[in-house]
Design a protein around this motif. Sequence first.
Motif, PDB file in Angstrom:
ATOM      1  N   ILE A 136       0.840  -1.204   0.000  1.00  0.00           N
ATOM      2  CA  ILE A 136       0.000   0.000   0.000  1.00  0.00           C
ATOM      3  C   ILE A 136       0.874   1.252   0.000  1.00  0.00           C
ATOM      4  CG2 ILE A 136      -1.579   1.367   1.414  1.00  0.00           C
ATOM      5  CD1 ILE A 136      -2.922  -1.225   2.251  1.00  0.00           C
ATOM      6  N   VAL A 137       1.901   1.231   0.854  1.00  0.00           N
ATOM      7  CA  VAL A 137       2.789   2.389   0.918  1.00  0.00           C
ATOM      8  C   VAL A 137       3.653   2.472  -0.329  1.00  0.00           C
ATOM      9  CG1 VAL A 137       4.451   3.607   2.364  1.00  0.00           C
ATOM     10  CG2 VAL A 137       2.800   2.060   3.410  1.00  0.00           C
ATOM     11  N   LEU A 138       4.076   1.318  -0.837  1.00  0.00           N
ATOM     12  CA  LEU A 138       4.907   1.303  -2.040  1.00  0.00           C
ATOM     13  C   LEU A 138       4.190   1.916  -3.225  1.00  0.00           C
ATOM     14  CD1 LEU A 138       7.628   0.356  -3.195  1.00  0.00           C
ATOM     15  CD2 LEU A 138       6.520  -1.801  -3.788  1.00  0.00           C
ATOM     16  N   GLY A 139       2.860   1.812  -3.220  1.00  0.00           N
ATOM     17  CA  GLY A 139       2.075   2.390  -4.307  1.00  0.00           C
ATOM     18  C   GLY A 139       2.207   3.894  -4.407  1.00  0.00           C
ATOM     19  N   GLU A 140       2.682   4.532  -3.348  1.00  0.00           N
ATOM     20  CA  GLU A 140       2.880   5.986  -3.381  1.00  0.00           C
ATOM     21  C   GLU A 140       3.995   6.385  -4.337  1.00  0.00           C
ATOM     22  OE1 GLU A 140      -0.110   7.426  -1.377  1.00  0.00           O
ATOM     23  OE2 GLU A 140       1.577   8.795  -1.604  1.00  0.00           O
ATOM     24  N   ILE A 258       9.901   5.516   6.810  1.00  0.00           N
ATOM     25  CA  ILE A 258       9.103   6.561   6.178  1.00  0.00           C
ATOM     26  C   ILE A 258       8.922   7.755   7.108  1.00  0.00           C
ATOM     27  CG2 ILE A 258       6.774   7.109   5.343  1.00  0.00           C
ATOM     28  CD1 ILE A 258       6.717   4.203   4.265  1.00  0.00           C
ATOM     29  N   CYS A 259       8.667   7.489   8.396  1.00  0.00           N
ATOM     30  CA  CYS A 259       8.496   8.585   9.363  1.00  0.00           C
ATOM     31  C   CYS A 259       9.778   9.392   9.495  1.00  0.00           C
ATOM     32  CB  CYS A 259       8.077   8.021  10.716  1.00  0.00           C
ATOM     33  SG  CYS A 259       6.405   7.328  10.754  1.00  0.00           S
ATOM     34  N   LEU A 260      10.918   8.696   9.599  1.00  0.00           N
ATOM     35  CA  LEU A 260      12.191   9.403   9.740  1.00  0.00           C
ATOM     36  C   LEU A 260      12.557  10.124   8.447  1.00  0.00           C
ATOM     37  CD1 LEU A 260      14.325   9.851  11.904  1.00  0.00           C
ATOM     38  CD2 LEU A 260      15.620   7.941  10.941  1.00  0.00           C
ATOM     39  N   ALA A 261      12.224   9.509   7.305  1.00  0.00           N
ATOM     40  CA  ALA A 261      12.488  10.160   6.020  1.00  0.00           C
ATOM     41  C   ALA A 261      11.672  11.442   5.891  1.00  0.00           C
ATOM     42  CB  ALA A 261      12.174   9.207   4.866  1.00  0.00           C
ATOM     43  N   ALA A 262      10.463  11.430   6.454  1.00  0.00           N
ATOM     44  CA  ALA A 262       9.634  12.638   6.415  1.00  0.00           C
ATOM     45  C   ALA A 262      10.270  13.762   7.222  1.00  0.00           C
ATOM     46  CB  ALA A 262       8.243  12.313   6.965  1.00  0.00           C
ATOM     47  N   GLU A 267      10.020  13.894   3.063  1.00  0.00           N
ATOM     48  CA  GLU A 267       9.057  13.081   2.324  1.00  0.00           C
ATOM     49  C   GLU A 267       7.741  13.023   3.097  1.00  0.00           C
ATOM     50  OE1 GLU A 267      10.793   9.313   1.365  1.00  0.00           O
ATOM     51  OE2 GLU A 267      12.635  10.219   0.604  1.00  0.00           O
ATOM     52  N   PRO A 268       6.608  13.205   2.419  1.00  0.00           N
ATOM     53  CA  PRO A 268       5.316  13.330   3.111  1.00  0.00           C
ATOM     54  C   PRO A 268       4.795  12.001   3.656  1.00  0.00           C
ATOM     55  CG  PRO A 268       4.981  13.334   0.744  1.00  0.00           C
ATOM     56  CD  PRO A 268       6.465  13.367   0.962  1.00  0.00           C
TER      57      PRO A 268
END
Length: 301
Positions: A136-140, A258-262, A267-268
């Motif tokens: 699901i997240v990869l679809g972003e 993903i949270c740390l990348a944001a 990254e959103p």
Amino acid sequence: MTSIWGLVWACVSTSLGGTTVVFTRMIMTETTPLSLTFARYGIALIILFALFLLRKEFIKFSRKDLMGLSIIAIFMYAVFPFCFAQALEYTTAVRGGLIFGTMPLITMCLASIFRIEKMNFRKIIAVVMAIIGTSIVLGENVTPLAPDAIKGDIYMFLGMLSVSIFNVSARKYLVSYGNLAVMSYTMLVGVLLLLLLAINFEEPFNGALDFSINGWWLLALLSIPGGALMIYAWGEALKTITPTQATITVGLNPVTAICLAAILLGEPITTNVIFGFVFNFSAILLISYKKQTPTNIKSPA
């Protein structure tokens, strides 16, 4: 019976693993894959070996087990870290973290092939849920943010395959010899191999490890919490729970990444990220659940 502490250790390890995805992506502009992995795991080895000596638990491995440990050490502490660093030179932190989430499926297949654990409907559903959550997240990422992202994705998949080989093979050694002894020896084998490869193919002592102040901080984060603590926690997890139960928690890895990348890379965090976390966390709960059957106690005649 599933150990709650085993799952806690696994969650700690995989959450820290998510941070290493982002930190590795950030530091790769200052170094090369083999030199970085040698330095990172070399520092982690010193820490773990010091803990091993403090415990005064001197273990003598059998010759047969030394051979087996040396083989899986190559996969875990040479092939995996190289592929991991190489992947994040080409692909983004988000994609790298998401591909990390495929490890449960790989481990489940290997464990089933080698008959280390039996599959049942609940385990399959849990692994599928984790994969769906990651997908699901990869679809972003419809448009790759890096020009050679696919190349990096392949490296990351090969790295996950290497970790899965270790996961399905290490438990018997961990139970027999203990976490610190096994991790210290296998890491020593991997670090020595990485050093030899780095000297032959890179220049670890002639520029490849000349970090900026920020780079040294990143190396410390990769080596201590993202190295020694992460590896120690993973070993503790594999001592008490099965490979599939441990690796199902890898669903936390992409969420952490993903949270740390944001925060660090801007990254959103989208709705898909939230749904992905729900699927992955639900898979952790499902894989840890075991129906308790009442025990009939007979009174003595």
